[in-house]
Design a protein around this motif. Structure first.
Motif, short mmCIF file in Angstrom:
data_model
loop_
_atom_site.label_atom_id
_atom_site.label_comp_id
_atom_site.label_asym_id
_atom_site.label_seq_id
_atom_site.Cartn_x
_atom_site.Cartn_y
_atom_site.Cartn_z
N LYS A 1 8.51 15.49 -3.56
CA LYS A 1 7.72 15.96 -4.69
C LYS A 1 6.77 14.92 -5.26
O LYS A 1 6.07 15.20 -6.23
CB LYS A 1 8.65 16.46 -5.80
N ALA A 2 6.76 13.72 -4.69
CA ALA A 2 5.84 12.70 -5.19
C ALA A 2 4.41 13.23 -5.13
O ALA A 2 4.02 13.89 -4.15
CB ALA A 2 5.97 11.43 -4.36
N ALA A 3 3.64 12.93 -6.15
CA ALA A 3 2.27 13.44 -6.21
C ALA A 3 1.45 12.93 -5.01
O ALA A 3 0.53 13.58 -4.56
CB ALA A 3 1.61 13.01 -7.52
N SER A 4 1.83 11.76 -4.51
CA SER A 4 1.08 11.16 -3.40
C SER A 4 1.62 11.63 -2.04
O SER A 4 1.13 11.19 -1.00
CB SER A 4 1.15 9.64 -3.48
N GLY A 5 2.62 12.50 -2.06
CA GLY A 5 3.28 12.91 -0.81
C GLY A 5 2.35 13.53 0.21
O GLY A 5 2.56 13.37 1.43
N PHE A 6 1.29 14.19 -0.27
CA PHE A 6 0.42 14.90 0.67
C PHE A 6 -0.24 13.99 1.71
O PHE A 6 -0.57 14.43 2.81
CB PHE A 6 -0.64 15.71 -0.10
N PHE A 7 -0.46 12.71 1.34
CA PHE A 7 -1.10 11.79 2.30
C PHE A 7 -0.29 11.74 3.60
O PHE A 7 -0.86 11.61 4.69
CB PHE A 7 -1.19 10.36 1.73
N SER A 8 1.02 11.80 3.47
CA SER A 8 1.88 11.84 4.67
C SER A 8 2.08 13.25 5.18
O SER A 8 2.03 13.50 6.40
CB SER A 8 3.26 11.23 4.34
N ASN A 9 2.28 14.19 4.25
CA ASN A 9 2.60 15.57 4.64
C ASN A 9 1.55 16.16 5.59
O ASN A 9 1.89 16.83 6.56
CB ASN A 9 2.69 16.48 3.41
N ILE A 10 0.27 15.90 5.29
CA ILE A 10 -0.81 16.55 6.07
C ILE A 10 -0.89 16.01 7.49
O ILE A 10 -1.61 16.57 8.33
CB ILE A 10 -2.19 16.43 5.39
N LEU A 11 -0.17 14.93 7.78
CA LEU A 11 -0.13 14.43 9.15
C LEU A 11 1.24 14.73 9.77
O LEU A 11 1.32 15.25 10.89
CB LEU A 11 -0.38 12.91 9.17
N PRO B 1 0.85 -1.19 0.00
CA PRO B 1 0.00 0.00 0.00
C PRO B 1 0.89 1.25 0.00
O PRO B 1 2.11 1.15 0.15
CB PRO B 1 -0.76 -0.10 1.33
N THR B 2 0.29 2.41 -0.17
CA THR B 2 1.05 3.64 0.02
C THR B 2 1.52 3.70 1.47
O THR B 2 0.74 3.50 2.39
CB THR B 2 0.18 4.86 -0.32
N VAL B 3 2.82 3.91 1.64
CA VAL B 3 3.36 3.93 3.00
C VAL B 3 3.10 5.30 3.62
O VAL B 3 3.47 6.33 3.08
CB VAL B 3 4.88 3.60 2.98
N CYS B 4 2.44 5.26 4.76
CA CYS B 4 2.00 6.48 5.43
C CYS B 4 2.05 6.21 6.94
O CYS B 4 1.59 5.17 7.37
CB CYS B 4 0.56 6.80 5.01
N ILE B 5 2.62 7.02 7.69
CA ILE B 5 3.23 8.31 7.43
C ILE B 5 4.69 8.08 7.03
O ILE B 5 5.44 7.48 7.80
CB ILE B 5 3.18 9.20 8.69
N ARG B 6 5.03 8.53 5.83
CA ARG B 6 6.40 8.43 5.34
C ARG B 6 7.27 9.40 6.13
O ARG B 6 6.96 10.58 6.20
CB ARG B 6 6.39 8.86 3.87
N PRO B 7 8.34 8.89 6.76
CA PRO B 7 9.17 9.82 7.55
C PRO B 7 9.99 10.74 6.66
O PRO B 7 10.09 10.53 5.46
CB PRO B 7 10.08 8.88 8.34
N ILE C 1 -3.16 16.96 -9.53
CA ILE C 1 -3.06 15.92 -8.49
C ILE C 1 -4.43 15.30 -8.25
O ILE C 1 -4.55 14.09 -8.07
CB ILE C 1 -2.44 16.50 -7.20
N ILE C 2 -5.47 16.10 -8.30
CA ILE C 2 -6.83 15.55 -8.12
C ILE C 2 -7.12 14.52 -9.20
O ILE C 2 -7.63 13.43 -8.94
CB ILE C 2 -7.88 16.69 -8.14
N ARG C 3 -6.75 14.87 -10.45
CA ARG C 3 -7.02 13.95 -11.55
C ARG C 3 -6.22 12.65 -11.37
O ARG C 3 -6.74 11.56 -11.58
CB ARG C 3 -6.64 14.62 -12.89
N MET C 4 -4.95 12.77 -10.97
CA MET C 4 -4.14 11.56 -10.75
C MET C 4 -4.74 10.69 -9.64
O MET C 4 -4.86 9.49 -9.77
CB MET C 4 -2.71 11.96 -10.38
N CYS C 5 -5.11 11.34 -8.56
CA CYS C 5 -5.68 10.64 -7.39
C CYS C 5 -6.87 9.78 -7.75
O CYS C 5 -7.07 8.71 -7.19
CB CYS C 5 -6.21 11.66 -6.39
N GLU C 6 -7.66 10.30 -8.66
CA GLU C 6 -8.90 9.59 -9.00
C GLU C 6 -8.61 8.25 -9.66
O GLU C 6 -9.48 7.39 -9.71
CB GLU C 6 -9.80 10.47 -9.87
N GLY C 7 -7.38 8.07 -10.17
CA GLY C 7 -7.00 6.78 -10.76
C GLY C 7 -6.34 5.83 -9.76
O GLY C 7 -6.05 4.70 -10.10
N TRP C 8 -6.11 6.30 -8.54
CA TRP C 8 -5.38 5.47 -7.58
C TRP C 8 -6.31 4.52 -6.83
O TRP C 8 -7.51 4.75 -6.73
CB TRP C 8 -4.63 6.34 -6.59
#
Lengths: 327, 327
Positions: free
Chosen positions: B190-200, B179-185, B284-291
């Motif tokens: 710059k990864a498009a998926s970085g925000f999942f970790s960043n916001i925490l 799975p996407t690793v979260c919270i990434r230390p 990023i929203i458009r990319m997310c919708e494919g994940w």
């Protein structure tokens, strides 16, 4: 237009060549050149007035793919492969021919595009061997590819490449998961699946055939005529309608061996059916149990691919195309 | 036993190394040698008394795989890859590193077996990027792999190779769809998926973070601790129980961004949540919708793989492992 057929000397390749010559064109564009390639020299097509180039070449040899692409064919049929049994016996050869050969072709196209924007249609013959037991029946379009042979693995990997190269715009690819082609013309061969054809083809000409499995075995079939029809349709279909999922399980007919035999009885009588000799072969029975019983093929049908709807029809196609219409 | 980690300098590689050193063994066998390989030199593991070899090497360079296999490691972790964005930008590099590098490793093992019967355990880090939209939720284990990136294609092709090499008995492979690793230390990347970790991660230390997508976006997560746990379990699991389908969608936690934020609120309060700045980014929203929104992961769970069951737990793991247990 210029059509390249790689694997032109095989059964589907020969029938496809004949059909293209008979049609004279694809989607209202005249065919003015045919390049026929195989590891043995393909026959010259009868009755074709355009330019024919026949080549003996192995796609996995260095430089072959580049040479084939140099003339920029508009449509490329990639039917070349070593079969399942051989790919299982010779691991290195299977990967070299079935995977590296395919990749070499795709790479040659990609590099040609960088030169002059070349972007052909590529029709790739894949196989139902990309799936592996345990299998549901019918197998849905979105079922995973977990092949149980190296051949199936090589086809599944090639499918992934085809989809990615298409998504990147290097070519317009369509992967065709062919059902088992039945009735396969010619002589009985050693393929484990040969009996599906043998038990019909031989009795239709008054000869004995061996059935090594129980009548309850269910499998997935289409006639050679349908296989060629898939190839023609794949060359002209609107790829935007297909979208990024470029590998399609073709329609076919799901039938048990018992249903095959009953169709034979309806068309050729008890006399033909009595020529089937039952000789159960535990190894073939075990192999059969891992083979695909049938697919939903919903997407392919919606995209206009068609196949037979009864085994009577499959037998009649054989009688028309191989026996001059007469029993 | 001797463990080889290819990709040892990456986030999962470093944490896996630390965990193996802390455990001292795998399945009651002591670890007496570690070989750590990456394209940048891996850190020396603290507190390990066995033999450590650290190498800077690229698996896709000729001869590298053979050299790594020459010492016959018992367990091989193959975590090396270039990431999705880079594989999409550099087509050739992506295939060279992510596909050819993997194949070179598998081939080196196969050829070593021919010499002396060598048959290691191979744990391969695959990815949820092997699937592509449109996706059901939850995604069943038998869902097809139709990746929409070259990275996902390379991972899916490597999975097929791993299964075939395992089926042929060249090694005992397990493919782990992380799975996407979260919270990434670490720092925001710059990864498009970085925000999942960043916001925490950033609000937990009193810093601002940017949320580029709506709170309704659903995705599939597991902590770094769980990712390492998958790796350990994959090295010791009975492959006979796994059977021929060697690539497993790991368990994880399906959560919306809104659910992530509510977990943050429960653990760190409104003050932390107020540090999240909303800046919608259409790309990023458009990319997310494919994940992938989430997997059933039934097989992996039955085989004993485990992950977090709430986002509170994922945040607490981060606080324990990265912030010394204190907010």
């Amino acid at each position: 237009m210029h059509i390249l057929i790689i694997g032109a000397a095989g059964m589907v390749g020969r029938k496809l060549t004949q059909k293209l010559v008979a049609e004279g064109g694809l989607a209202e564009r005249a065919i003015d050149a045919l390049t026929l390639v195989d590891v043995v020299e393909p026959d010259a097509p009868a009755g074709f007035t355009g330019k024919v180039t026949r080549l003996t070449a192995d796609l996995s040899d260095a430089g072959t793919a580049e040479k084939l692409i140099a003339t920029r064919p508009d449509v490329i049929y990639h039917l070349a492969a070593i079969v399942s049994g051989e790919a299982e016996l010779d691991f290195e050869k299977g990967y070299r021919i079935n995977l590296d050969g395919t990749r070499a072709l795709f790479e040659a196209i990609r590099l040609a595009q960088a030169v002059d924007g070349y972007r052909p249609r590529v029709v790739f013959a894949s196989s139902i061997a990309v799936v592996g037991a345990p299998l549901p029946f019918p197998i849905p379009d979105d079922f995973h590819t977990t092949p149980l042979t190296s051949y199936g693995t090589q086809k599944a990997m090639s499918e992934l490449l085809l989809a990615d190269y298409s998504r990147r715009g290097f070519f317009d690819g369509i992967g065709i998961r062919l059902p088992t082609v039945c009735i396969r013309p010619g002589k009985p061969n050693k393929a484990a699946s040969g009996f599906f054809s043998n038990i019909l083809r031989e009795p239709l000409i008054g000869q004995e055939a061996v059935l090594p499995v129980p009548e309850s075995i269910r499998h997935w079939h289409a006639s050679p005529r349908s296989a060629v029809g898939f190839m023609l349709h794949a060359a002209t279909i609107d790829v935007d309608l297909v979208g990024p999922r470029r590998n399609l399980s073709m329609p076919g007919l799901s039938a048990t061996v018992g249903e095959q035999i009953e169709a034979l009885r309806r068309i050729a009588g008890d006399k033909a059916v009595n020529l089937i000799r039952r000789e159960p072969d535990p190894m073939i029975i075990r192999m059969c149990e891992g083979w695909a019983p049938g697919f939903e093929a919903t997407r392919a049908r919606e995209l206009g691919f068609t196949a037979e709807s009864s085994f009577d029809e499959i037998i009649r196609v054989h009688v028309e195309d191989e026996l001059g219409g007469q029993l």
